[in-house]
Design a protein around this motif. Structure first.
Motif, PDB file in Angstrom:
ATOM      1  N   ALA A   1       0.749 -47.231 -20.153  1.00  0.00           N
ATOM      2  CA  ALA A   1      -0.642 -48.072 -19.847  1.00  0.00           C
ATOM      3  C   ALA A   1      -0.645 -49.552 -20.309  1.00  0.00           C
ATOM      4  N   TYR A   2      -1.620 -50.048 -19.378  1.00  0.00           N
ATOM      5  CA  TYR A   2      -1.856 -51.471 -19.811  1.00  0.00           C
ATOM      6  C   TYR A   2      -3.252 -51.800 -19.580  1.00  0.00           C
ATOM      7  N   GLN A   3      -3.766 -52.924 -20.236  1.00  0.00           N
ATOM      8  CA  GLN A   3      -4.925 -53.545 -19.939  1.00  0.00           C
ATOM      9  C   GLN A   3      -4.900 -55.134 -20.159  1.00  0.00           C
ATOM     10  N   GLN A   4      -5.193 -55.972 -19.045  1.00  0.00           N
ATOM     11  CA  GLN A   4      -5.046 -57.303 -19.361  1.00  0.00           C
ATOM     12  C   GLN A   4      -6.597 -57.801 -18.980  1.00  0.00           C
ATOM     13  N   SER A   5      -7.131 -58.563 -19.959  1.00  0.00           N
ATOM     14  CA  SER A   5      -8.377 -59.314 -19.973  1.00  0.00           C
ATOM     15  C   SER A   5      -7.915 -60.717 -20.238  1.00  0.00           C
ATOM     16  N   GLY A   6      -7.955 -61.660 -19.075  1.00  0.00           N
ATOM     17  CA  GLY A   6      -7.729 -63.134 -19.263  1.00  0.00           C
ATOM     18  C   GLY A   6      -6.322 -63.285 -19.672  1.00  0.00           C
ATOM     19  N   GLN A   7      -5.785 -63.785 -20.664  1.00  0.00           N
ATOM     20  CA  GLN A   7      -4.609 -64.141 -20.873  1.00  0.00           C
ATOM     21  C   GLN A   7      -4.074 -62.928 -21.990  1.00  0.00           C
ATOM     22  N   VAL A   8      -4.761 -62.078 -22.410  1.00  0.00           N
ATOM     23  CA  VAL A   8      -4.470 -61.229 -23.579  1.00  0.00           C
ATOM     24  C   VAL A   8      -3.925 -59.880 -22.828  1.00  0.00           C
ATOM     25  N   VAL A   9      -2.927 -59.437 -23.208  1.00  0.00           N
ATOM     26  CA  VAL A   9      -2.289 -58.129 -22.740  1.00  0.00           C
ATOM     27  C   VAL A   9      -2.294 -57.074 -23.788  1.00  0.00           C
ATOM     28  N   GLN A  10      -2.968 -55.677 -23.522  1.00  0.00           N
ATOM     29  CA  GLN A  10      -2.791 -54.746 -24.402  1.00  0.00           C
ATOM     30  C   GLN A  10      -1.674 -53.561 -23.757  1.00  0.00           C
ATOM     31  N   LEU A  11      -0.737 -53.242 -24.502  1.00  0.00           N
ATOM     32  CA  LEU A  11       0.191 -52.447 -23.736  1.00  0.00           C
ATOM     33  C   LEU A  11       0.373 -51.159 -24.811  1.00  0.00           C
ATOM     34  N   TRP A  12      -0.027 -49.794 -24.059  1.00  0.00           N
ATOM     35  CA  TRP A  12       0.032 -48.551 -24.733  1.00  0.00           C
ATOM     36  C   TRP A  12       1.673 -48.209 -24.781  1.00  0.00           C
ATOM     37  N   VAL A  13       2.033 -47.645 -25.820  1.00  0.00           N
ATOM     38  CA  VAL A  13       3.279 -46.984 -25.811  1.00  0.00           C
ATOM     39  C   VAL A  13       3.300 -45.802 -26.404  1.00  0.00           C
ATOM     40  N   TYR A  14       4.391 -45.064 -25.940  1.00  0.00           N
ATOM     41  CA  TYR A  14       4.700 -43.544 -26.742  1.00  0.00           C
ATOM     42  C   TYR A  14       6.062 -44.228 -27.541  1.00  0.00           C
ATOM     43  N   ASP A  15       5.556 -44.086 -28.965  1.00  0.00           N
ATOM     44  CA  ASP A  15       6.764 -44.559 -29.979  1.00  0.00           C
ATOM     45  C   ASP A  15       7.058 -43.404 -30.635  1.00  0.00           C
ATOM     46  N   ASN A  16       8.569 -43.101 -30.443  1.00  0.00           N
ATOM     47  CA  ASN A  16       9.008 -41.761 -30.823  1.00  0.00           C
ATOM     48  C   ASN A  16       9.141 -41.776 -32.543  1.00  0.00           C
ATOM     49  N   ASN A  17       8.871 -43.242 -33.024  1.00  0.00           N
ATOM     50  CA  ASN A  17       8.726 -42.853 -34.627  1.00  0.00           C
ATOM     51  C   ASN A  17       7.421 -42.094 -35.049  1.00  0.00           C
ATOM     52  N   TYR A  18       6.376 -42.058 -34.114  1.00  0.00           N
ATOM     53  CA  TYR A  18       4.937 -41.779 -34.192  1.00  0.00           C
ATOM     54  C   TYR A  18       4.671 -40.571 -33.402  1.00  0.00           C
ATOM     55  N   PRO A  19       5.037 -39.249 -33.631  1.00  0.00           N
ATOM     56  CA  PRO A  19       5.062 -38.340 -32.453  1.00  0.00           C
ATOM     57  C   PRO A  19       3.428 -37.913 -32.591  1.00  0.00           C
ATOM     58  N   GLY A  20       2.864 -37.555 -31.537  1.00  0.00           N
ATOM     59  CA  GLY A  20       1.574 -37.219 -31.391  1.00  0.00           C
ATOM     60  C   GLY A  20       0.563 -38.137 -31.423  1.00  0.00           C
ATOM     61  N   ARG A  21       0.930 -39.526 -31.328  1.00  0.00           N
ATOM     62  CA  ARG A  21      -0.195 -40.470 -31.401  1.00  0.00           C
ATOM     63  C   ARG A  21      -0.405 -41.262 -29.905  1.00  0.00           C
ATOM     64  N   ASP A  22      -1.610 -41.278 -29.617  1.00  0.00           N
ATOM     65  CA  ASP A  22      -2.083 -41.552 -28.503  1.00  0.00           C
ATOM     66  C   ASP A  22      -2.734 -42.831 -28.547  1.00  0.00           C
ATOM     67  N   ASP A  23      -2.903 -43.630 -29.512  1.00  0.00           N
ATOM     68  CA  ASP A  23      -3.596 -44.769 -29.929  1.00  0.00           C
ATOM     69  C   ASP A  23      -2.846 -45.717 -30.127  1.00  0.00           C
ATOM     70  N   LEU A  24      -1.478 -45.753 -30.007  1.00  0.00           N
ATOM     71  CA  LEU A  24      -0.502 -47.242 -30.229  1.00  0.00           C
ATOM     72  C   LEU A  24      -0.509 -47.813 -29.380  1.00  0.00           C
ATOM     73  N   TYR A  25      -0.762 -49.317 -29.227  1.00  0.00           N
ATOM     74  CA  TYR A  25      -0.535 -50.215 -28.265  1.00  0.00           C
ATOM     75  C   TYR A  25      -0.094 -51.646 -29.094  1.00  0.00           C
ATOM     76  N   LEU A  26       0.471 -52.330 -28.051  1.00  0.00           N
ATOM     77  CA  LEU A  26       0.975 -53.808 -28.639  1.00  0.00           C
ATOM     78  C   LEU A  26       0.069 -54.514 -28.000  1.00  0.00           C
ATOM     79  N   GLN A  27      -0.049 -56.006 -28.672  1.00  0.00           N
ATOM     80  CA  GLN A  27      -1.122 -56.756 -28.012  1.00  0.00           C
ATOM     81  C   GLN A  27      -0.461 -58.237 -28.025  1.00  0.00           C
ATOM     82  N   PHE A  28      -0.370 -59.074 -26.933  1.00  0.00           N
ATOM     83  CA  PHE A  28       0.065 -60.365 -26.954  1.00  0.00           C
ATOM     84  C   PHE A  28      -0.696 -61.031 -25.976  1.00  0.00           C
ATOM     85  N   ASP A  29      -0.481 -62.479 -26.239  1.00  0.00           N
ATOM     86  CA  ASP A  29      -1.186 -63.567 -25.359  1.00  0.00           C
ATOM     87  C   ASP A  29      -0.089 -64.202 -24.534  1.00  0.00           C
TER      88      ASP A  29
END
Length: 418
Positions: A311-339
């Motif tokens: 999943a992702y969301q982009q507002s202007g130049q800021v990107v939020q990218l939701w990820v399944y990170d296998n180091n953190y099982p069961g977590r639905d709130d993990l995302y990366l953000q960059f401009d």
């Protein structure tokens, strides 16, 4: 250069001004000719280099549109198609204000077409994928006693694909094939878990319910994840990027770096201009997108990591990218953000959600190539509710008749009525 703008926002785009830095607008395709682009409409304008018998310049220009007629909210388009292309090819900067998302693709070559799409900001997601449900229930932590491929073997195969000239320029040398077994607990099998999670999703199944990783080399799930780990490095394709982007000689920004074949763009450009559009296109098309995270600039490729974007969301130049990170099982709130505004320096990629403190810096993100679905072992069947959510893209807390919808005799009949 032809530029096509598709207005998928609910408000019109009103031409404000334009500027030609090199070349000329192509008569009659001036930006002012597309003075207003109404919601749902597509407009086009064109530019070309100067000619004297043959081309003497490339073409470069800028155009501004007021979103909803408001000069305080502008869509900005900068294009540059040089006469002699650099390692960057044709380059573009397409910016929108917060609350809007400007995406583009194409635009390469001497007779190019750049396609721009403007939408309101919204979270966009692969239907039916939730890490806590579709990811493994155990974390990426493995017994060091399990036999497996070694990083040394992988390193040397990637080095062969990278080529001697590039490897020398980046200070990369061969190592012993047996160096650093990948399945040591400190190394993990993140790529295998990422590809395997994609396989279960493609098969319409959930991963096994075990909450601990396999401990036997005879376990079919362990064998499958181990094999998929090797696949995830795409050794015979573009897997050499794991080495190239991890080199201390590889630049973060655009200027002053070593020019080598295939390794001619800084980590920020790779993340923001090359790879982010590919990831976005995957998710827009309903595909999961496997990511490589470069977490070292000292050639310690065991510190790198692989996750799965859904999943992702982009507002202007800021990107939020939701990820399944296998180091953190069961977590639905993990995302990366960059401009993605600027690539002259290193890209700042920040983790959000329930990540623990002390995670390593991310120098670069790229989309992993080489994925093809494989048939995974075992797995669990999806529930009726999960099937409905995956097909319709809607969330159901209860069965259809409990939310006020008619319930035909069969699931197929109900789905066809949605």
């Amino acid at each position: 250069m032809a530029v096509e703008i598709q207005n998928e926002s609910p408000v019109p785009l009103v031409w404000d001004r334009d500027q030609m830095d090199s070349g000329d607008w192509t008569d009659p395709w001036y930006p002012s000719r597309a003075a207003t682009i109404t919601p749902g409409a597509t407009a086009e304008w064109r530019a070309e280099g100067d000619l004297f018998v043959g081309p003497t310049t490339g073409t470069e220009g800028r155009v501004w549109y007021n979103i909803g007629g408001d000069p305080g909210r502008q869509l900005y388009v900068h294009f540059n198609s040089p006469l002699v292309e650099s390692q960057y090819g044709n380059t573009f900067h397409v910016w929108a204000p917060p609350g809007f998302e400007a995406a583009y693709n194409g635009g390469q070559g001497h007779h190019a077409r750049l396609r721009i799409r403007l939408r309101e900001t919204s979270r966009r997601q692969v239907r039916g994928f939730t890490p806590s449900v579709n990811g493994f229930q155990f974390s990426n932590s493995w017994s060091p006693d399990l036999p497996a491929m070694a990083v040394g073997f992988l390193w040397n195969r990637l080095l062969d694909e990278l080529g001697g000239e590039a490897a020398g320029a980046l200070g990369i040398a061969r190592v012993d094939d047996g160096w650093l077994p990948i399945t040591q607990a400190s190394a993990g099998m993140c790529g295998g878990m990422t590809f395997a999670a994609m396989d279960y999703f493609a098969a319409g199944k959930l991963p096994p319910a075990e909450t601990s990783s396999p401990t036997s080399d005879a376990d079919p799930l362990f064998q499958f994840i181990r094999d998929r780990l090797l696949d995830s490095f795409d050794i015979s394709g573009s897997g050499h990027r794991w080495l190239g982007y991890s080199s201390p000689h590889y630049p973060n920004g655009d200027e002053g770096f070593i020019q080598v074949a295939g390794l001619a763009r800084g980590r920020a450009w790779v993340t923001c201009r090359d790879e982010w559009p590919r990831i976005r296109d995957d998710i827009d098309a309903g595909r999961l997108s496997p990511l490589g995270l470069i977490q070292t600039d000292s050639l310690d490729i065991g510190r790198n990591h692989q996750v799965l974007a859904y999943a992702y969301q982009q507002s202007g130049q800021v990107v939020q990218l939701w990820v399944y990170d296998n180091n953190y099982p069961g977590r639905d709130d993990l995302y990366l953000q960059f401009d993605i505004t600027d690539t002259t320096g290193g890209v700042d990629i920040t983790r959000f959600g329930s990540y623990q403190p002390g995670e390593p810096r991310i120098f670069c993100i790229f989309r992993s190539d080489g994925y093809n679905p494989h048939t995974p072992p075992g797995g669990r069947q999806l529930s009726v509710r999960q099937v409905m959510e995956r097909v319709t893209g809607r969330k159901f807390g209860r069965l259809p008749d409990d939310i006020g919808l008619p319930r035909p005799a069969s699931l197929r009949g109900w789905l066809s009525s949605v």
